[in-house]
Design a protein around this motif. Structure first.
Motif, PDB file in Angstrom:
ATOM      1  N   ARG A   1       0.863  -1.180   0.000  1.00 19.79           N
ATOM      2  CA  ARG A   1       0.000   0.000   0.000  1.00 19.79           C
ATOM      3  C   ARG A   1       0.907   1.239   0.000  1.00 19.79           C
ATOM      4  NH1 ARG A   1       0.864  -1.816   4.948  1.00 19.79           N
ATOM      5  NH2 ARG A   1       1.144  -0.348   6.677  1.00 19.79           N
ATOM      6  N   GLY A   2       0.284   2.406  -0.181  1.00 20.67           N
ATOM      7  CA  GLY A   2       1.091   3.615  -0.190  1.00 20.67           C
ATOM      8  C   GLY A   2       0.287   4.799  -0.687  1.00 20.67           C
ATOM      9  N   SER A   3       0.994   5.838  -1.095  1.00 17.30           N
ATOM     10  CA  SER A   3       0.342   7.076  -1.525  1.00 17.30           C
ATOM     11  C   SER A   3       1.226   7.795  -2.529  1.00 17.30           C
ATOM     12  CB  SER A   3       0.069   7.993  -0.326  1.00 17.30           C
ATOM     13  OG  SER A   3       1.291   8.359   0.307  1.00 17.30           O
ATOM     14  N   VAL A   4       0.583   8.653  -3.340  1.00 16.48           N
ATOM     15  CA  VAL A   4       1.267   9.508  -4.312  1.00 16.48           C
ATOM     16  C   VAL A   4       0.956  10.953  -3.935  1.00 16.48           C
ATOM     17  CG1 VAL A   4       1.522  10.136  -6.732  1.00 16.48           C
ATOM     18  CG2 VAL A   4       1.067   7.756  -6.111  1.00 16.48           C
ATOM     19  N   THR A   5       1.980  11.700  -3.544  1.00 15.27           N
ATOM     20  CA  THR A   5       1.810  13.095  -3.149  1.00 15.27           C
ATOM     21  C   THR A   5       2.242  13.994  -4.295  1.00 15.27           C
ATOM     22  OG1 THR A   5       2.309  12.501  -0.852  1.00 15.27           O
ATOM     23  CG2 THR A   5       2.415  14.838  -1.448  1.00 15.27           C
ATOM     24  N   PRO A   6       1.310  14.761  -4.902  1.00 17.14           N
ATOM     25  CA  PRO A   6       1.682  15.624  -6.032  1.00 17.14           C
ATOM     26  C   PRO A   6       2.659  16.710  -5.588  1.00 17.14           C
ATOM     27  CG  PRO A   6      -0.712  15.373  -5.848  1.00 17.14           C
ATOM     28  CD  PRO A   6      -0.127  14.841  -4.585  1.00 17.14           C
TER      29      PRO A   6
ATOM     30  N   GLU B   1      -4.117   7.720  -2.573  1.00 15.40           N
ATOM     31  CA  GLU B   1      -3.680   6.503  -1.896  1.00 15.40           C
ATOM     32  C   GLU B   1      -4.003   5.291  -2.760  1.00 15.40           C
ATOM     33  OE1 GLU B   1      -5.471   6.378   1.918  1.00 15.40           O
ATOM     34  OE2 GLU B   1      -4.302   8.082   2.709  1.00 15.40           O
ATOM     35  N   PHE B   2      -3.184   4.244  -2.619  1.00 17.25           N
ATOM     36  CA  PHE B   2      -3.406   3.014  -3.379  1.00 17.25           C
ATOM     37  C   PHE B   2      -3.184   1.811  -2.468  1.00 17.25           C
ATOM     38  CE2 PHE B   2       0.963   4.459  -4.129  1.00 17.25           C
ATOM     39  CZ  PHE B   2       1.691   3.370  -3.679  1.00 17.25           C
ATOM     40  N   ASP B   3      -3.804   0.701  -2.850  1.00 19.61           N
ATOM     41  CA  ASP B   3      -3.734  -0.535  -2.068  1.00 19.61           C
ATOM     42  C   ASP B   3      -3.607  -1.707  -3.030  1.00 19.61           C
ATOM     43  OD1 ASP B   3      -3.765  -2.402  -0.110  1.00 19.61           O
ATOM     44  OD2 ASP B   3      -5.892  -2.216   0.375  1.00 19.61           O
ATOM     45  N   ASP B   4      -2.529  -2.496  -2.893  1.00 22.17           N
ATOM     46  CA  ASP B   4      -2.268  -3.658  -3.742  1.00 22.17           C
ATOM     47  C   ASP B   4      -2.321  -3.269  -5.221  1.00 22.17           C
ATOM     48  OD1 ASP B   4      -1.620  -6.277  -4.278  1.00 22.17           O
ATOM     49  OD2 ASP B   4      -3.706  -6.934  -4.362  1.00 22.17           O
ATOM     50  N   PRO B   5      -1.459  -2.362  -5.677  1.00 22.96           N
ATOM     51  CA  PRO B   5      -1.586  -1.831  -7.040  1.00 22.96           C
ATOM     52  C   PRO B   5      -0.894  -2.722  -8.067  1.00 22.96           C
ATOM     53  CG  PRO B   5       0.200  -0.726  -5.946  1.00 22.96           C
ATOM     54  CD  PRO B   5      -0.347  -1.717  -4.948  1.00 22.96           C
ATOM     55  N   ALA B   6      -1.443  -2.717  -9.292  1.00 25.00           N
ATOM     56  CA  ALA B   6      -0.747  -3.287 -10.444  1.00 25.00           C
ATOM     57  C   ALA B   6       0.052  -2.211 -11.158  1.00 25.00           C
ATOM     58  CB  ALA B   6      -1.736  -3.930 -11.406  1.00 25.00           C
TER      59      ALA B   6
ATOM     60  N   VAL C   1       6.275   9.254  -4.186  1.00 22.53           N
ATOM     61  CA  VAL C   1       5.582   7.973  -4.039  1.00 22.53           C
ATOM     62  C   VAL C   1       6.128   7.270  -2.802  1.00 22.53           C
ATOM     63  CG1 VAL C   1       5.004   5.775  -5.131  1.00 22.53           C
ATOM     64  CG2 VAL C   1       5.305   7.825  -6.537  1.00 22.53           C
ATOM     65  N   ASP C   2       5.246   6.888  -1.895  1.00 25.39           N
ATOM     66  CA  ASP C   2       5.628   6.179  -0.675  1.00 25.39           C
ATOM     67  C   ASP C   2       5.033   4.784  -0.715  1.00 25.39           C
ATOM     68  OD1 ASP C   2       6.991   8.388   0.470  1.00 25.39           O
ATOM     69  OD2 ASP C   2       5.071   9.253   1.071  1.00 25.39           O
ATOM     70  N   LEU C   3       5.858   3.763  -0.401  1.00 21.78           N
ATOM     71  CA  LEU C   3       5.437   2.358  -0.376  1.00 21.78           C
ATOM     72  C   LEU C   3       5.542   1.848   1.052  1.00 21.78           C
ATOM     73  CD1 LEU C   3       7.317   0.994  -3.528  1.00 21.78           C
ATOM     74  CD2 LEU C   3       4.898   1.564  -3.357  1.00 21.78           C
ATOM     75  N   HIS C   4       4.571   1.030   1.448  1.00 25.02           N
ATOM     76  CA  HIS C   4       4.567   0.426   2.784  1.00 25.02           C
ATOM     77  C   HIS C   4       4.183  -1.040   2.655  1.00 25.02           C
ATOM     78  CE1 HIS C   4       4.730   4.414   4.779  1.00 25.02           C
ATOM     79  NE2 HIS C   4       3.999   4.802   3.753  1.00 25.02           N
ATOM     80  N   GLY C   5       4.817  -1.868   3.465  1.00 22.73           N
ATOM     81  CA  GLY C   5       4.515  -3.287   3.497  1.00 22.73           C
ATOM     82  C   GLY C   5       4.688  -3.840   4.893  1.00 22.73           C
ATOM     83  N   LEU C   6       4.270  -5.092   5.084  1.00 25.59           N
ATOM     84  CA  LEU C   6       4.363  -5.752   6.385  1.00 25.59           C
ATOM     85  C   LEU C   6       5.651  -6.555   6.469  1.00 25.59           C
ATOM     86  CD1 LEU C   6       0.679  -6.991   6.796  1.00 25.59           C
ATOM     87  CD2 LEU C   6       1.733  -4.921   7.726  1.00 25.59           C
ATOM     88  N   GLY C   7       6.202  -6.650   7.674  1.00 27.56           N
ATOM     89  CA  GLY C   7       7.409  -7.419   7.892  1.00 27.56           C
ATOM     90  C   GLY C   7       8.633  -6.535   8.030  1.00 27.56           C
ATOM     91  N   ILE C   8       9.765  -7.181   8.354  1.00 31.52           N
ATOM     92  CA  ILE C   8      11.016  -6.452   8.520  1.00 31.52           C
ATOM     93  C   ILE C   8      11.606  -6.148   7.150  1.00 31.52           C
ATOM     94  CG2 ILE C   8      11.465  -7.461  10.784  1.00 31.52           C
ATOM     95  CD1 ILE C   8      13.368  -9.399   9.447  1.00 31.52           C
ATOM     96  N   PRO C   9      12.399  -5.075   7.025  1.00 36.23           N
ATOM     97  CA  PRO C   9      12.949  -4.720   5.707  1.00 36.23           C
ATOM     98  C   PRO C   9      14.152  -5.537   5.287  1.00 36.23           C
ATOM     99  CG  PRO C   9      13.631  -3.115   7.345  1.00 36.23           C
ATOM    100  CD  PRO C   9      12.701  -4.063   8.054  1.00 36.23           C
ATOM    101  N   ASP C  10      14.743  -6.336   6.188  1.00 34.07           N
ATOM    102  CA  ASP C  10      15.959  -7.080   5.858  1.00 34.07           C
ATOM    103  C   ASP C  10      15.679  -8.067   4.728  1.00 34.07           C
ATOM    104  OD1 ASP C  10      17.029  -5.700   7.925  1.00 34.07           O
ATOM    105  OD2 ASP C  10      16.918  -7.346   9.376  1.00 34.07           O
ATOM    106  N   GLY C  11      16.517  -8.008   3.684  1.00 35.32           N
ATOM    107  CA  GLY C  11      16.401  -8.951   2.573  1.00 35.32           C
ATOM    108  C   GLY C  11      15.486  -8.498   1.457  1.00 35.32           C
ATOM    109  N   ILE C  12      14.798  -7.384   1.605  1.00 27.45           N
ATOM    110  CA  ILE C  12      13.904  -6.880   0.545  1.00 27.45           C
ATOM    111  C   ILE C  12      14.732  -6.047  -0.428  1.00 27.45           C
ATOM    112  CG2 ILE C  12      11.960  -5.374   0.021  1.00 27.45           C
ATOM    113  CD1 ILE C  12      10.675  -6.203   2.583  1.00 27.45           C
ATOM    114  N   GLU C  13      14.643  -6.383  -1.711  1.00 33.64           N
ATOM    115  CA  GLU C  13      15.350  -5.665  -2.755  1.00 33.64           C
ATOM    116  C   GLU C  13      14.328  -4.944  -3.633  1.00 33.64           C
ATOM    117  OE1 GLU C  13      17.828  -8.305  -4.916  1.00 33.64           O
ATOM    118  OE2 GLU C  13      18.924  -9.011  -3.162  1.00 33.64           O
ATOM    119  N   ILE C  14      14.594  -3.674  -3.943  1.00 30.68           N
ATOM    120  CA  ILE C  14      13.683  -2.856  -4.747  1.00 30.68           C
ATOM    121  C   ILE C  14      14.504  -2.193  -5.843  1.00 30.68           C
ATOM    122  CG2 ILE C  14      11.975  -0.997  -4.742  1.00 30.68           C
ATOM    123  CD1 ILE C  14      11.627  -1.426  -1.755  1.00 30.68           C
TER     124      ILE C  14
END
Length: 644
Positions: A181-186, A199-204, A214-227
């Motif tokens: 989930r996240g949001s887009v701030t103009p 705001e968006f939720d589970d976007p394609a 653009v801000d992204l949020h997810g559940l869990g710890i950030p260790d090991g996540i590659e973007i």
């Protein structure tokens, strides 16, 4: 030691070497297959079922290599073949060893052959064969095993589905990319114009204005996540106590956002929207005009709009004075400014006395409206309306021999060229004070404006020659060449070299107009037209058709159609891979073909929501295949019937 005991000992040593060699080759092939699978998973994402089959296939390949090596070394299990192997390496035996182990001759010749057999030393040959067999197999195992170990754990997880060094609790942890989930701030100027945070939720896909945050949020710890945003890596940080977060600025072109969490992978299409320049239309004055006496007022009115919000607008005037080269002067003024405070549409009107412009005989007044937006990221962007020209006629233009006065010269062409010369002189004078990039951009912009003058001169030449019937006019030809010389100098920001040819072109065009001015003696004959016959028979509506984007070219269409067909084939067996392929295709389509990107977005959303995607997929195929020719009637035969 008897001959048979010596051969059996050699057979046992060779069997041990063959077994160890086969085991090394089997392990090396297994690790090699896993390494190849990891590299392929980086190019083509594996489905869960495919990942589950990678490890068994690699083990099967290793077992196959083991049995293949053992089959190649199968002679070590036969005593006579081992004896022949020794005889090949000790020719001096002259088959004494084979004779000594033969049961038919062992009792009679065994004692006599014993001294000859004792001179042979098979152990040296066994050690040499062991080195030749074990070294290549050990090197392959060391190379593939080390490569498998040093590769990132995420690569191993993407290939086989389970991390080789992952803890049991980590292997059971679900994907941290699902609840995205996240949001887009103009940008700030768009927010001031009334645009809100989206705001968006589970976007394609994520759409927004270029420069948005653009801000992204997810559940869990950030260790090991590659973007990865295209090829730019992004960092995932801790978001409170139960989630991770990341952010980026909306780029200026479509790109794919790739997120990875161990064996899990997710793609999101980033679809930026560019802040368009405002549009402005000059409503009053409605047309160009020529006046004899300067008196009264002139009304100005303009209408403008912008997709985000207008910053303001103003009217601009240019007074051109003088008739001869070297004596022409310009006076440029801004009449009035008005702000619109971010409104998307607006109108601007004013009335001004003509006397304020201090016009004389032969002077020309050019009027236009200019609108600009509030873009603080890459602007503001300025747009100008069409130019309206008011010309004061001279007393010499009224000829007593003409009942109908001759039409005035092409004032708009001269005004535009004189305006271009004035702009060139201004930036040439300020070249030392202007920033280099701004100076080059300004010169190239003037060069683009000069192209319109060149096209007008080309059209005048076409009308003069009646499309090639007569020879070209030399004055227009010289003016055309001089204009191109000035345009080339402006394109490379050589303003000083552009001015002489521009002045020369203006003089040539004035000479052409004055030389080709005709005065008619009396009223020209009227053209008789049968109005009842021709009225309402025309097909021209008087309105230009809206410009449409060109269709997909043939070569690109075939390439995209092949990509699309290959993606759809994997919808049943590997839906995740198919959706990712369609999303990458959507990123490419956003840059050139927004209609195709829209169809792809509908199909992707339908597939992700578990709905029927047949209709949007059919639209994509229909767009790529082009329009189908439908005939309502049968066509005639193309061959002739033969009579017998």
């Amino acid at each position: 030691m008897t001959a048979i005991e010596q051969v059996q000992r050699t057979k046992r040593d060779l069997g041990l070497v063959a077994g160890v060699t086969a085991a090394l080759w089997g392990a090396g092939v297994t690790f090699g297959a896993l390494v190849v699978a990891m590299l392929l998973s980086l190019l083509v994402p594996f489905s869960p079922g495919f990942r589950a089959a990678v490890l068994p296939v690699a083990l099967l390949a290793g077992v196959g290599a083991l049995f293949f090596v053992l089959w190649r070394r199968r002679f070590v299990w036969s005593v006579p073949r081992v004896a022949l192997w020794v005889e090949e390496r000790v020719p001096e035996l002259r088959y004494a060893l084979m004779t000594a182990i033969d049961s038919r001759y062992a009792e009679q010749l065994g004692e006599r052959l014993a001294p000859i057999v004792a001179k042979a030393n098979p152990g040296a040959f066994v050690r040499r064969a062991a080195w030749r067999s074990l070294l290549p197999a050990g090197f392959v195992l060391l190379l593939t095993g080390a490569t498998f170990v040093v590769m990132p754990a995420t690569w191993r997880e993407a290939a086989v589905g389970v991390g080789a060094v992952a803890a049991p609790a980590e292997a059971e942890m679900p994907s941290r990319l699902e609840d995205l989930r996240g949001s887009v701030t103009p940008p700030a100027y768009a927010i001031r114009s009334g645009h809100e945070v989206m705001e968006f939720d589970d976007p394609a896909s994520i759409a927004g204005l270029v420069g948005s945050q653009v801000d992204l949020h997810g559940l869990g710890i950030p260790d090991g996540i590659e973007i990865l945003l295209g090829e730019t890596p992004l960092e995932a940080t801790q978001d409170g106590s139960q989630g991770w977060m990341s952010g980026f600025t909306m780029p200026d072109s479509a790109v794919a956002l790739e997120l990875r969490d161990r064996q899990y992978r997710r793609l999101v299409v980033i679809a930026p929207r560019t802040d368009e320049a405002p549009s402005v239309e000059l409503l009053l004055p409605m047309r160009d005009t020529t006046v004899r006496v300067v008196r009264g007022d002139i009304a100005l009115q303009a209408r403008m709009s912008d997709d985000i919000g207008l910053g303001g607008a103003f009217f601009e005037s240019i007074v051109t004075m003088g008739q001869e080269e070297g004596h022409i002067t310009f006076r440029r003024d801004t009449l009035e400014r008005r702000g619109f405070s971010g409104a998307r549409n607006g109108e601007f009107a004013m009335t001004i006395p003509l006397a304020d412009f201090r016009l004389g005989e032969g002077d020309m007044l050019s009027l236009r409206a200019v609108a600009f937006d509030n873009n603080t990221m890459s602007g503001p962007s300025y747009t100008t309306s069409e130019t309206r020209v008011l010309r004061v006629a001279t007393s010499s233009e009224y000829d007593s021999l003409a009942i109908e006065g001759a039409p005035p010269p092409n004032d708009t062409l001269f005004l535009t060229l004189r305006f271009i010369i004035q702009l060139t002189e201004e930036i040439h004078a300020d070249r030392d004070r202007l920033d280099r990039d701004l100076f080059v951009d300004s010169a190239q912009t003037i060069g683009l404006q000069l192209r319109r003058v060149i096209r007008t001169v080309e059209q005048m030449q076409v009308e003069w020659t009646m499309e090639g019937v007569f020879d070209a006019n030399p004055l227009l030809a010289e003016a055309h060449e001089a204009l191109w010389e000035g345009a080339r100098a402006l394109y490379i920001a050589e303003t000083g070299e552009a001015l002489p040819p521009l002045w020369a072109a203006l003089a040539l065009l004035e000479e052409f107009v004055l030389a080709e001015r005709y005065y008619f003696r009396g009223q020209p004959p009227e053209l008789l037209v049968n109005l009842g016959r021709v009225r309402l028979q025309g097909t021209d509506t008087g309105y230009a058709e809206p410009r449409v984007r060109r269709p997909v070219s043939g070569e690109l269409r075939e390439e995209m159609l092949e990509h699309y067909t290959r993606s759809v084939q994997f919808l049943e067996t590997a839906p995740d891979s198919a959706v990712n392929a369609l999303m990458l295709m959507q990123v490419d389509a956003l840059r050139e073909y927004p209609d195709l990107a829209s169809f792809l977005g509908e199909a992707i959303n339908a597939i992700r929501d578990g709905e029927d995607a047949s209709a949007p997929l059919a639209n994509v195929r229909r767009y790529l295949e082009g329009e189908t020719i439908v005939r309502r009637t049968l066509t005639s035969w193309s061959a002739m019937w033969l009579k017998r």
